[in-house]
Structures are given as structure tokens and as C-alpha cells.
Design an enzyme around this catalytic site. Structure first.
Site, PDB file in Angstrom:
ATOM      1  N   LYS A  79       0.861  -1.184   0.000  1.00  0.00           N
ATOM      2  CA  LYS A  79       0.000   0.000   0.000  1.00  0.00           C
ATOM      3  C   LYS A  79       0.895   1.231   0.000  1.00  0.00           C
ATOM      4  O   LYS A  79       1.897   1.273   0.729  1.00  0.00           O
ATOM      5  CB  LYS A  79      -0.895  -0.032   1.247  1.00  0.00           C
ATOM      6  CG  LYS A  79      -1.890   1.120   1.343  1.00  0.00           C
ATOM      7  CD  LYS A  79      -2.792   0.953   2.565  1.00  0.00           C
ATOM      8  CE  LYS A  79      -3.840   2.058   2.662  1.00  0.00           C
ATOM      9  NZ  LYS A  79      -4.744   1.863   3.820  1.00  0.00           N
ATOM     10  N   SER A 162      -9.680   1.996   2.830  1.00  0.00           N
ATOM     11  CA  SER A 162      -8.772   2.719   1.972  1.00  0.00           C
ATOM     12  C   SER A 162      -7.743   1.823   1.275  1.00  0.00           C
ATOM     13  O   SER A 162      -7.081   2.286   0.347  1.00  0.00           O
ATOM     14  CB  SER A 162      -8.037   3.775   2.794  1.00  0.00           C
ATOM     15  OG  SER A 162      -7.219   3.151   3.781  1.00  0.00           O
ATOM     16  N   SER A 186      -9.952  -0.407   7.071  1.00  0.00           N
ATOM     17  CA  SER A 186      -9.398  -0.346   5.709  1.00  0.00           C
ATOM     18  C   SER A 186      -8.721  -1.606   5.207  1.00  0.00           C
ATOM     19  O   SER A 186      -8.366  -1.670   4.033  1.00  0.00           O
ATOM     20  CB  SER A 186      -8.427   0.820   5.595  1.00  0.00           C
ATOM     21  OG  SER A 186      -9.155   1.995   5.427  1.00  0.00           O
TER      22      SER A 186
END
Ligand code: GLN
Length: 495
Positions: A79, A162, A186
């Protein structure tokens, strides 16, 4: 064999690499070509094929020399909220455009030390603020403008957020596994929306060093992969104390989270909170989760009705506390040390203001304003302090529940993935979707999402929540379910 490389999972691929049935370079090339073929999904924001291949060659050399590292040669994507020395880091924000970290995040370093090869960086909501991966301000690879990430199960739908890029990379077979972060859901919510497995450990188990900070008392790193077995392998490499770099990392030593995989679920008490099955839960989601609970009963578990009475309050509590912490954490982005600086300004104060005006997206600005407001004189007691008190009560509710059960289960999210743009910029519609992931975040408890079926054509995840340090128990419960079902092996058509 290379046709199936992206379906082998981490454990299968690691074994094939160790047995020299496939090389790390082949595994890297296979995934790199899939990333190129599917760049329309918008999952990747940074890629350096030469870097990946160089790391893969080094892994092959170590394998040839007899390396026993658990992830040797396995390609993993990160990420873009983890800083990396070899690739840019943006946290999805224009304000970090052009930023290059001088060091790797601890989690990135630990995975590399376990032998993983870096596949690149994955799109996420700006500063991890979002539930749909629509709040992205930086271009994905192959684009010259920012794009939302698309769900491979239906490319007109959001992947969740997210960590949407991470979930999509795994679901679409672009990476065997990915790192994610979970502040209020997330990891679990995009895992649920994309039909992959993801776990957020107990707060403090994974170092936050080098994770761009959103809400420091909540942020945790965790893996996303196809199966619980794969997640256990990654999590074992990611966790462990980091006392010099993260003062909130726990002294608890690293653990082998795979150790209880295969334990019987006989007599396991699964608490089912009635608040997780109320109004607002889509009938198809409820049906899938009910069927999963029935499967658990077949595996020997016992269903116990419990209550988490403050579930609804977790939304206002989280959106006060996370915003408060974000407003403080994001004050460092002022154009002086990092990334973007406005070109035109009158004086120092105006330079800060212009830089932040240009650099931050709407949702980030909204959180900074809410956070500054709830921390301001006159409102601190009414909002911030009150939210802290309710946070404690939410944590206490869990302890009462765990007196009656070993694990808690329910939906990871009230619905399946919605359509791109469906919430039409209404932030509250996004916030409400976090209702079932926020309570465990506020309490600092480990939680995971496990593929449990479909509502229509879209995946549904069952959420499992454990008490502090119960990661091995959670992973075993997920693994047992995955031994008896094949939801986690289903792949979207065309991928
Ligand atoms: N959707 C939540 C938010 O927008 C959670 C995000 C997260 O866990 N990083 O804050």
C-alpha cells in the site's frame, strides 16, 4: 506452470520456489505482466520492473544457496502509505508528489528480510481516509491523471477502501499478497468487497514506523491475501516489537501465527452480536453470513448470542477521534520538509496555506477541519473528551462479550461494494459503511475478513474479531472455514 502462478497463493508459491519448480524471476515476471495487462483497474501507482527483477534475482541466488526464509522470492506489493526508499511514496496525496523516503517502513523491511520481492506500490485513499478508494489524488500507472480503483468483480463498482489497491491486486491476481493498513476498517472492508482474506492485528503488534500517519492510536498494518494460511505467513513476518522507532509497538515477541492452523474448532464459542444484524444490513449479506455461521456450527463451533450495545456510537466516536489525530498528524505537511510546495505565495503563513490548499484533497481538508474543531477550546470537553470516554466503554463492552465467547463474528460491512460515484460525494454515506469494522478498531482488537459467499455477483466477507493477541486463534478459525469452503478460491471472470 506459469499460467497458474498467480493462483498458487503465498504458501503454494513459496513451496514451489523452495523446491525450485519455479524461479523468483519467473514469479516476478508473471505478475509484472499481469499488472501491465490489467492497469485499467488503477490498482498500482508505482512500479519499477528493473528493481523487482533485481530483487528476484537476488532471491534466486539465496534459494540456490539454501535459504530457508519463509517468503523467499514471493512477490508482494505495498500500500502506498508505507514509505519505501526505492520507490516513491505519496499516500495517495498531491502533497507528497515527488517524495522519496530515505528509509523503508519497518513492515516493508521485515517482509524484505523474510525474502519477499517488492512488486510496487498500491493505490489507496488519500492518507487512508476513505471507504471506496475514490479519494485518490495521484495517477495510477498507465494514466496521466488520478483514477479511482475498480473492483475486478464488477469494474463499475468500488473496491472498498482505503486499502482498495491492495484488495484489487490480490483479487485480480496481480500480486499473491499485499500489505494494507486498517485505522477503522481499511483492511477488512476492502477484503470483504473484493473476496480476499485480510487481517488487522492487535494494535501495537506491527510497527507503525514508516507508515504515513493518519490516526496514530488506531493505525495498524496487516496482510491481504487469498487465504488465512497466506495471511498467517505474512503476518508472522510483519509483527514484532520496534521499541526504538515506534513507542506504541508492544514488547510482545514475534510469533508464528501459522502454529495453530489445523486445530479443531470443537467447542469454540462464536459470539454473534445482535447489533451486527439490524436494520441496514443487506438481506444478501445477512444470508451469506448466516450460512457461514451454520458452516461454523458444522465444524464444531457453538453460536452464542451476545450484545455490543454501543456499536452505533462507534461511528461518531471514530470520526471525532480519527479526525482529531489526523489534524495533528497532518500539520507536518506544510511545504517545508516534504513533497509539494506552492509556487506563488506572499509570506511564510501564505506559503503554508497555499501549499495545503493545493496539496490536500477535499476529504483530507474536511477531516483536518473537524479535527481542529473538536480539539479547540470550548469544544474539546464536549466532543473529544466525550468520545474518548465512549471509546473506553466500547472496549469494555468487548471484554464483557469475551466472557461469554472465544471469537465474535458478523458481517464485515452492511452491504457489498457499491457503484463508483454512487455515494455522490456524500461523506456520511461512506462513514456509515464502516459501522461493523470501527468497534474493533476503537478497542484495538484484532479482526479479519474472510470470503463467505456472494450477494448477487459481489463478494461478501464474514468478519471475525478476537480478543487481544488472539491472531493465531482467528487465523485458525478462518483456515478451518477455508478448508471446508471454496469462496476464497473463486476468482472474478477474466482474471
Ligand atoms: N473508512 C474509514 C475512514 O475513512 C477507515 C479508513 C481506514 O481504516 N484507514 O476513516
Amino acid at each position: 506452470m506459469s499460467g497458474e502462478l498467480h493462483q498458487m497463493g503465498v504458501a503454494g508459491l513459496a513451496k514451489a520456489l523452495r523446491e525450485r519448480k519455479v524461479s523468483a524471476v519467473e514469479a516476478a515476471q508473471h505478475h509484472l505482466s499481469r499488472i501491465r495487462d490489467h492497469q485499467d483497474l488503477g490498482a498500482f501507482v508505482a512500479l519499477d520492473e528493473q528493481l523487482t527483477l533485481t530483487q528476484a534475482r537476488a532471491a534466486d541466488a539465496r534459494i540456490a544457496a539454501g535459504s530457508a526464509s519463509p517468503l523467499e522470492g514471493v512477490p508482494i506489493a505495498h500500500k502506498d502509505i508505507f514509505v519505501t526508499a526505492d520507490l516513491p511514496t505519496t499516500a495517495g496525496s498531491r502533497i507528497l508528489a515527488g517524495y522519496r523516503s530515505p528509509f523503508d517502513a519497518t513492515v516493508v523491511r521485515k517482509l524484505a528480510e523474510a525474502g519477499a520481492v517488492t512488486l510496487g506500490k498500491l493505490s489507496c485513499d488519500e492518507f487512508a481516509m476513505g471507504s471506496a478508494n475514490e479519494n485518490v489524488a495521484v495517477p495510477a500507472i498507465g494514466f496521466d491523471h488520478a483514477v479511482p480503483v475498480r473492483n475486478p468483480w464488477n469494474t463499475d463498482r468500488i473496491p472498498g477502501g482505503s486499502s482498495g489497491g491492495s484488495a484489487v491486486a490480490v483479487a485480480a491476481g496481480l500480486a499473491p499478497a499485499a500489505t494494507g493498513t486498517d485505522t477503522g476498517g481499511s483492511i477488512r472492508q476492502p477484503a470483504s468487497f473484493c473476496g480476499v482474506t485480510g487481517i488487522k492485528p492487535t494494535y501495537g503488534r506491527a510497527s507503525r514506523y514508516g507508515m504515513v500517519a493518519f490516526a496514530s492510536s488506531l493505525d495498524q498494518a496487516g496482510p491481504m491475501a487469498r487465504s488465512a494460511e497466506d495471511c498467517a505467513l505474512l503476518l508472522s513476518a510483519m509483527c514484532g516489537p520496534d521499541p526504538e522507532r515506534d513507542s506504541t509497538s508492544l514488547a510482545r515477541p514475534a510469533e508464528d501465527f501459522s502454529r495453530s492452523l489445523g486445530d479443531s474448532l470443537d467447542g469454540l464459542r462464536i459470539g454473534v452480536p445482535k447489533e451486527f444484524f439490524g436494520e441496514g444490513v443487506a438481506p444478501g449479506v445477512r444470508a451469506a453470513v448466516d450460512a457461514a455461521l451454520a458452516q461454523y456450527e458444522k465444524l464444531g463451533a457453538r453460536r452464542v448470542e451476545i450484545t455490543l450495545p454501543r456499536t452505533e456510537l462507534s461511528i461518531p466516536v471514530y470520526y471525532i477521534l480519527a479526525a482529531a489525530e489526523a489534524s495533528s498528524n497532518l500539520s507536518r505537511f506544510d511545504g517545508v520538509k516534504f513533497g509539494h510546495r506552492a509556487k506563488a505565495y506572499r509570506d511564510l503563513a501564505d506559503m503554508y496555506a497555499q501549499t495545503r490548499e493545493e496539496g490536500f484533497g477535499d476529504e483530507v481538508k474536511r477531516r483536518i477541519m473537524i479535527g481542529t474543531y473538536v480539539l479547540s477550546h470550548g469544544y474539546y470537553d464536549a466532543y473529544y473528551l466525550q468520545a474518548q470516554k465512549v471509546r473506553r466503554m466500547i472496549a469494555d463492552d468487548f471484554q464483557q462479550a469475551f466472557a461469554q465467547c472465544d471469537l465474535i463474528a458478523g458481517p464485515a460491512a452492511p452491504t457489498v461494494a457499491w457503484k463508483l460515484g454512487e455515494h455522490g460525494g456524500d461523506p456520511v454515506a461512506d462513514y456509515l459503511a464502516d459501522i461493523f469494522t470501527l468497534p474493533a478498531s476503537l478497542a484495538g482488537l484484532p479482526g479479519m475478513s474472510v470470503p463467505a459467499g456472494f450477494d448477487g455477483a459481489m463478494p461478501v466477507g464474514i468478519q471475525l474479531i478476537g480478543n487481544y493477541f488472539a491472531e493465531a486463534k482467528l487465523l485458525n478459525a478462518a483456515h478451518a472455514f477455508q478448508q471446508a469452503t471454496d469462496w476464497h478460491l473463486r476468482t472474478p471472470a477474466g482474471f
